[in-house]
Motif scaffolding. Structure first.
Motif, PDB file in Angstrom:
ATOM      1  N   LEU A 111      79.499 -13.530  64.647  1.00 39.31           N
ATOM      2  CA  LEU A 111      78.994 -13.044  63.359  1.00 39.31           C
ATOM      3  C   LEU A 111      77.640 -12.353  63.517  1.00 39.31           C
ATOM      4  CD1 LEU A 111      80.022 -16.193  61.335  1.00 39.31           C
ATOM      5  CD2 LEU A 111      80.847 -13.889  60.808  1.00 39.31           C
ATOM      6  N   SER A 112      76.745 -12.942  64.287  1.00 44.27           N
ATOM      7  CA  SER A 112      75.413 -12.356  64.481  1.00 44.27           C
ATOM      8  C   SER A 112      75.493 -11.028  65.223  1.00 44.27           C
ATOM      9  CB  SER A 112      74.520 -13.334  65.254  1.00 44.27           C
ATOM     10  OG  SER A 112      74.378 -14.544  64.575  1.00 44.27           O
ATOM     11  N   THR A 113      76.367 -10.954  66.230  1.00 42.07           N
ATOM     12  CA  THR A 113      76.544  -9.705  66.974  1.00 42.07           C
ATOM     13  C   THR A 113      77.088  -8.619  66.062  1.00 42.07           C
ATOM     14  OG1 THR A 113      76.963 -10.961  68.996  1.00 42.07           O
ATOM     15  CG2 THR A 113      77.625  -8.648  68.987  1.00 42.07           C
ATOM     16  N   ALA A 114      78.057  -8.971  65.220  1.00 45.27           N
ATOM     17  CA  ALA A 114      78.614  -7.993  64.279  1.00 45.27           C
ATOM     18  C   ALA A 114      77.557  -7.530  63.287  1.00 45.27           C
ATOM     19  CB  ALA A 114      79.805  -8.597  63.541  1.00 45.27           C
ATOM     20  N   SER A 115      76.726  -8.452  62.799  1.00 45.81           N
ATOM     21  CA  SER A 115      75.668  -8.088  61.847  1.00 45.81           C
ATOM     22  C   SER A 115      74.695  -7.084  62.455  1.00 45.81           C
ATOM     23  CB  SER A 115      74.915  -9.358  61.422  1.00 45.81           C
ATOM     24  OG  SER A 115      73.791  -9.042  60.624  1.00 45.81           O
ATOM     25  N   ALA A 116      74.243  -7.355  63.679  1.00 45.24           N
ATOM     26  CA  ALA A 116      73.300  -6.448  64.343  1.00 45.24           C
ATOM     27  C   ALA A 116      73.952  -5.104  64.653  1.00 45.24           C
ATOM     28  CB  ALA A 116      72.765  -7.090  65.619  1.00 45.24           C
ATOM     29  N   TRP A 133      69.396  -2.863  67.929  1.00 45.45           N
ATOM     30  CA  TRP A 133      69.967  -2.654  69.266  1.00 45.45           C
ATOM     31  C   TRP A 133      69.705  -3.873  70.156  1.00 45.45           C
ATOM     32  CZ3 TRP A 133      72.406   1.884  71.187  1.00 45.45           C
ATOM     33  CH2 TRP A 133      72.607   1.930  72.563  1.00 45.45           C
ATOM     34  N   VAL A 134      68.462  -4.354  70.128  1.00 46.69           N
ATOM     35  CA  VAL A 134      68.111  -5.539  70.923  1.00 46.69           C
ATOM     36  C   VAL A 134      68.809  -6.781  70.367  1.00 46.69           C
ATOM     37  CG1 VAL A 134      66.209  -7.020  71.670  1.00 46.69           C
ATOM     38  CG2 VAL A 134      65.896  -4.535  71.582  1.00 46.69           C
ATOM     39  N   ALA A 135      68.898  -6.866  69.028  1.00 42.45           N
ATOM     40  CA  ALA A 135      69.482  -8.047  68.389  1.00 42.45           C
ATOM     41  C   ALA A 135      70.957  -8.223  68.724  1.00 42.45           C
ATOM     42  CB  ALA A 135      69.304  -7.971  66.874  1.00 42.45           C
ATOM     43  N   GLY A 165      69.660  -2.181  79.122  1.00 41.57           N
ATOM     44  CA  GLY A 165      70.040  -1.548  77.873  1.00 41.57           C
ATOM     45  C   GLY A 165      68.939  -1.503  76.842  1.00 41.57           C
ATOM     46  N   THR A 166      67.849  -2.246  77.091  1.00 40.01           N
ATOM     47  CA  THR A 166      66.777  -2.353  76.089  1.00 40.01           C
ATOM     48  C   THR A 166      65.568  -1.480  76.416  1.00 40.01           C
ATOM     49  OG1 THR A 166      67.421  -4.622  75.553  1.00 40.01           O
ATOM     50  CG2 THR A 166      65.176  -3.966  74.997  1.00 40.01           C
ATOM     51  N   LEU A 167      65.081  -1.556  77.645  1.00 41.85           N
ATOM     52  CA  LEU A 167      63.838  -0.869  77.987  1.00 41.85           C
ATOM     53  C   LEU A 167      63.887   0.647  77.757  1.00 41.85           C
ATOM     54  CD1 LEU A 167      62.799  -2.830  81.207  1.00 41.85           C
ATOM     55  CD2 LEU A 167      61.970  -3.119  78.866  1.00 41.85           C
TER      56      LEU A 167
END
Length: 483
Positions: A111-116, A133-135, A165-167
């Motif tokens: 659920l959290s991945t889908a929300s972000a 993106w980070v979330a 994928g973040t930096l």
């Protein structure tokens, strides 16, 4: 209801549901809450399609005074379909997923991945875009941390993916905002405001390189492909599918990179096309030699993602339209295949084709769904992938004839892969007698898979609405590179 309120609710409902799931008294009760929240999210994702006027659905909220970021959410003819796709994937995974592994932490992570992910697709402000993106990566990290002792390879691979994928995207967003502020932007993170003031041509190649790197890593392109097969084979399956199938890399390319960095995109797209072709062939060849069905799906996804990159980078109307359509088509078919594999593993305890065989006798419905979704994944006539690949190949053919031929060969290899996996899994003698007593598919699994098969056929027979909806976005993207 205003666009801002509706889109905010679309983002927050799965996140709030995740909090409720964590507080649920049992895993069974948590599953019920999660499915209800996912169903509400799907209903909210349908609303922008009905309410969108003039090719956009947009709302602007307050601005943070010191930072310059603002709550700006919006969807256009391309992105309006994507939250619907993510919400549908989320609901399918929660309904058809294995109850033994979908405990409360796993449910909350999905659920959290889908929300972000939905927040990325709706964000029209780069600060919100970067945070979302980070979330998307944090829930998976928390789940994998619990397995660190048992699977250090998974943890190391995910950490590299997390940082890699973040930096680049954080550095790219910071650079864009700083340059926009220097050119007098009132809200230096707002995509529309940055587009209004423009960015200096001299800085665009560096910014394109940073954001392009983030796109390639998230798209599991060669040489950054390793995280996806490992995550699908060893990681939490629901979160892995959402991370692998959500088209956020393409969204970054179309929403941020091309509109804000037209000169950098014009120079860098040939490189993206080359990497896309290499990823297409590389993924197809490696998928062909896999014996683990989970890992095979990972390389098939990598190959399909390469096809889409090649289509976008070819930058003509047919190739871009085909690539965007392929994103929808491959998400539907490969998600269905992954659910079938999940069901097989739940009943046999194995996803290795060397340990399987003869399952058609005990799981005839699973065999039928696997065969139909395999056909859909490689562009069989009647499926949405047939339309998308036809458009894509014709578009690439006009720009890179040799690359189009190589892409066709890779598609043929993918066909051999899925049908050989079908033969090894469902046909022939069973290596273990106990597979004769394997339970058939549950009603909830059959309903989800039948819905996915029906969806890809309906959209394949009548794709006009999707093409017309995205026509304005495709024209605008191509014109920005070739004015």
């Amino acid at each position: 209801m205003s666009a801002l309120v509706l889109l905010s609710a679309l983002i927050l409902v799965p996140w709030v549901t995740a909090l409720l799931v964590r507080r649920a008294p049992s895993d069974e009760r948590g599953s019920e809450i999660a499915i209800a929240g996912a169903a509400v999210t799907l209903l909210l994702a349908v609303a922008p399609l009905a309410l969108m006027h003039g090719g956009s659905f947009d709302g602007v909220g307050p601005t943070l005074p010191l930072v310059g970021a603002r709550l700006h959410l919006g969807l256009d003819g391309y992105s309006v379909v994507m939250p619907l796709l993510v919400a549908g994937m989320q609901l399918c995974l929660l309904i058809a997923g294995r109850r033994a592994v979908l405990d409360r932490p796993n449910l909350a992570a999905v659920l959290s991945t889908a929300s972000a992910t939905i927040a990325i697709l709706c964000a029209r402000d780069l600060a919100l875009f970067g945070v979302a993106w980070v979330a998307t990566l944090i829930p998976g990290e928390r789940l994998i941390a619990r397995k660190e002792v048992n699977d250090p390879l998974l943890r190391r691979t995910y950490r590299l993916f997390l940082l890699g994928g973040t930096l680049p995207i954080v550095a790219g967003i910071a650079g864009i905002a700083w340059l926009a502020a220097q050119r007098g932007a009132v809200a230096p993170f707002d995509i529309d405001e940055i587009h209004r003031v423009g960015l200096p041509a001299a800085s665009q190649p560096v910014l394109f390189a940073l954001l392009g790197l983030a796109v390639l890593i998230r798209r599991a392109a060669v040489p950054f492909h390793g995280w996806l097969p490992v995550l699908l084979e060893r990681g939490p399956f629901g979160v892995a599918l959402l991370l692998g199938q959500a088209q956020v890399g393409i969204h970054l390319l179309l929403t941020v990179v091309v509109p804000l960095l037209p000169e950098g995109s014009a120079a860098g797209m040939p490189i993206i096309a080359g990497v896309g072709l290499l990823s297409t062939v590389h993924g197809a060849v490696l998928a062909l030699v896999q014996t683990d069905l989970r890992r095979m799906i990972g390389y098939l996804m990598s190959s399909q993602k390469g096809v889409m990159l090649l289509g976008i980078a070819s930058m003509n109307i047919q190739s871009v339209s085909g690539a965007l359509l392929q994103g929808v088509a491959s998400t539907i078919s490969l998600t269905g295949l992954a659910i079938v594999i999940w069901a097989i593993e739940a009943r046999t305890g194995a996803a290795d084709t060397r340990k399987l065989g003869g399952l058609v006798a005990s799981m005839p419905r699973a065999a039928a769904f696997f065969f139909l979704l395999a056909c859909a994944s490689i562009g069989f006539p009647g499926a949405l992938t047939f339309v998308s690949e036809d458009l894509l190949i014709h578009g690439v053919l006009h720009v890179h004839p040799v690359l189009a031929v190589i892409m066709l060969v890779a598609t043929a290899i993918n066909g051999i892969t899925v049908f050989r996996a079908f033969q090894r899994t469902f046909l022939g003698p069973a290596p273990r007698a106990r597979y004769a007593a394997v339970e058939s598919m549950l009603l909830r699994e059959r309903v989800v898979l039948l819905s996915l098969v029906a969806l890809t056929v309906v959209l394949g027979v009548a794709p006009t609405r999707l093409l017309v909806l995205r026509e304005g976005v495709v024209d605008r993207v191509v014109e920005q590179i070739h004015p």
